[in-house]
Scaffold this motif. Structure first.
Motif, PDB file in Angstrom:
ATOM      1  N   TYR A 194     -16.805 -38.875 -27.432  1.00 27.02           N
ATOM      2  CA  TYR A 194     -17.028 -38.068 -28.623  1.00 27.02           C
ATOM      3  C   TYR A 194     -18.390 -38.405 -29.221  1.00 27.02           C
ATOM      4  CZ  TYR A 194     -12.068 -36.957 -28.326  1.00 27.02           C
ATOM      5  OH  TYR A 194     -10.851 -36.516 -27.892  1.00 27.02           O
ATOM      6  N   THR A 195     -18.824 -37.555 -30.141  1.00 26.67           N
ATOM      7  CA  THR A 195     -20.100 -37.767 -30.823  1.00 26.67           C
ATOM      8  C   THR A 195     -19.867 -37.778 -32.322  1.00 26.67           C
ATOM      9  OG1 THR A 195     -21.323 -36.629 -29.068  1.00 26.67           O
ATOM     10  CG2 THR A 195     -22.445 -36.901 -31.187  1.00 26.67           C
ATOM     11  N   GLU A 196     -20.379 -38.806 -33.009  1.00 24.00           N
ATOM     12  CA  GLU A 196     -20.267 -38.848 -34.462  1.00 24.00           C
ATOM     13  C   GLU A 196     -21.168 -37.770 -35.054  1.00 24.00           C
ATOM     14  OE1 GLU A 196     -21.119 -42.750 -35.859  1.00 24.00           O
ATOM     15  OE2 GLU A 196     -19.101 -43.496 -35.410  1.00 24.00           O
ATOM     16  N   PRO A 197     -20.625 -36.908 -35.926  1.00 25.69           N
ATOM     17  CA  PRO A 197     -21.421 -35.787 -36.451  1.00 25.69           C
ATOM     18  C   PRO A 197     -22.670 -36.229 -37.204  1.00 25.69           C
ATOM     19  CG  PRO A 197     -19.080 -35.497 -36.924  1.00 25.69           C
ATOM     20  CD  PRO A 197     -19.247 -36.891 -36.403  1.00 25.69           C
ATOM     21  N   ARG A 198     -22.565 -37.339 -37.950  1.00 26.66           N
ATOM     22  CA  ARG A 198     -23.682 -37.744 -38.809  1.00 26.66           C
ATOM     23  C   ARG A 198     -24.759 -38.482 -38.036  1.00 26.66           C
ATOM     24  NH1 ARG A 198     -24.191 -41.806 -42.186  1.00 26.66           N
ATOM     25  NH2 ARG A 198     -22.118 -42.595 -41.671  1.00 26.66           N
ATOM     26  N   THR A 199     -24.363 -39.455 -37.224  1.00 29.05           N
ATOM     27  CA  THR A 199     -25.332 -40.304 -36.534  1.00 29.05           C
ATOM     28  C   THR A 199     -25.647 -39.832 -35.115  1.00 29.05           C
ATOM     29  OG1 THR A 199     -23.639 -41.771 -35.625  1.00 29.05           O
ATOM     30  CG2 THR A 199     -24.462 -42.264 -37.839  1.00 29.05           C
ATOM     31  N   ARG A 200     -24.809 -38.924 -34.593  1.00 30.68           N
ATOM     32  CA  ARG A 200     -24.937 -38.437 -33.221  1.00 30.68           C
ATOM     33  C   ARG A 200     -24.695 -39.532 -32.189  1.00 30.68           C
ATOM     34  NH1 ARG A 200     -23.557 -33.857 -33.653  1.00 30.68           N
ATOM     35  NH2 ARG A 200     -24.323 -33.411 -31.540  1.00 30.68           N
ATOM     36  N   ARG A 202     -22.709 -41.680 -29.555  1.00 30.58           N
ATOM     37  CA  ARG A 202     -21.615 -41.433 -28.636  1.00 30.58           C
ATOM     38  C   ARG A 202     -20.647 -42.617 -28.655  1.00 30.58           C
ATOM     39  NH1 ARG A 202     -20.349 -36.705 -26.915  1.00 30.58           N
ATOM     40  NH2 ARG A 202     -19.781 -37.387 -24.809  1.00 30.58           N
TER      41      ARG A 202
END
Length: 211
Positions: A194-200, A202
């Motif tokens: 998955y990818t964190e929306p804020r920090t991008r 993985r």
């Protein structure tokens, strides 16, 4: 309110194997713990005694061993084996002794799976792992040879998440991320990237497989 265990019973509980919960004590001590619901006698030979979830909670309530040690305390809490979750100050210290400890802990966990999963399966997590998600995932990674993150920041970090029965695993991007996912899947976990929306950033979201 249930009476707390006696001092003698507490010593038996505190001396339980930190991974499997296997107990050592006199027949009278073990029988008393079973009667109080803090231990159970395994039905198959050699009929060893193990902590129940209630027994684990009692053990982890000890002042000398917090239920979930902070990352920089994970190896020092209360003595005994502690899986490295990443970020410990001493995580870089390794060697043959640590390798033996990790191997022994992993073999103990496989035995616990065999003895506590209803069908005796060792290819999927058991109840202990589902109540100790961070430590269980970290042990699977370290036992497979992955390196926990140290001062340099490289290596894996296992962290709790708000989701039930799920942990987040942060590792350097690329092959290492995929390798950690493969390791967890071989150990009976489901893992997705998955990818964190804020920090991008993985990361892996992993949870114990049920079947």
């Amino acid at each position: 309110m249930t009476r707390p265990p006696t001092a003698a019973q507490r010593r038996v509980i505190d001396a339980a194997d930190p991974v499997t919960g296997r107990l050592r004590g006199t027949e009278a001590q073990l029988a008393a713990l079973v009667k109080r619901g803090l231990a159970f006698r395994h039905p198959r030979p050699p009929h060893d005694h193990f902590l129940t979830p209630a027994g684990h909670r009692v053990r982890e309530s000890a002042p000398q061993e917090p239920a979930e040690p902070a990352p920089d305390q994970a190896s020092a809490a209360g003595g005994g084996f502690a899986a490295r979750v990443g970020g410990e100050e001493e995580a870089e210290a390794s060697g043959p002794a640590r390798v033996r400890e990790v191997h022994s802990a992993w073999q103990g966990l496989l035995e616990l799976r065999r003895m506590t999963n209803p069908d005796g399966a060792t290819d999927r997590p058991c109840g202990w792992e589902r109540t100790h998600l961070v430590r269980a995932a970290a042990l699977a990674l370290e036992a497979a040879g992955h390196r926990p993150a140290g001062k340099d920041g490289d290596g894996y970090r296992v962290r709790a998440t708000p989701q039930p029965e799920a942990v987040a695993v942060y590792v350097p991007e690329g092959e290492t991320l995929r390798a950690c996912a493969a390791t967890l899947e071989r150990a009976g976990w489901q893992a997705g990237e998955y990818t964190e929306p804020r920090t991008r950033a993985r990361y892996l979201l992993a949870s114990p497989r049920r079947a």
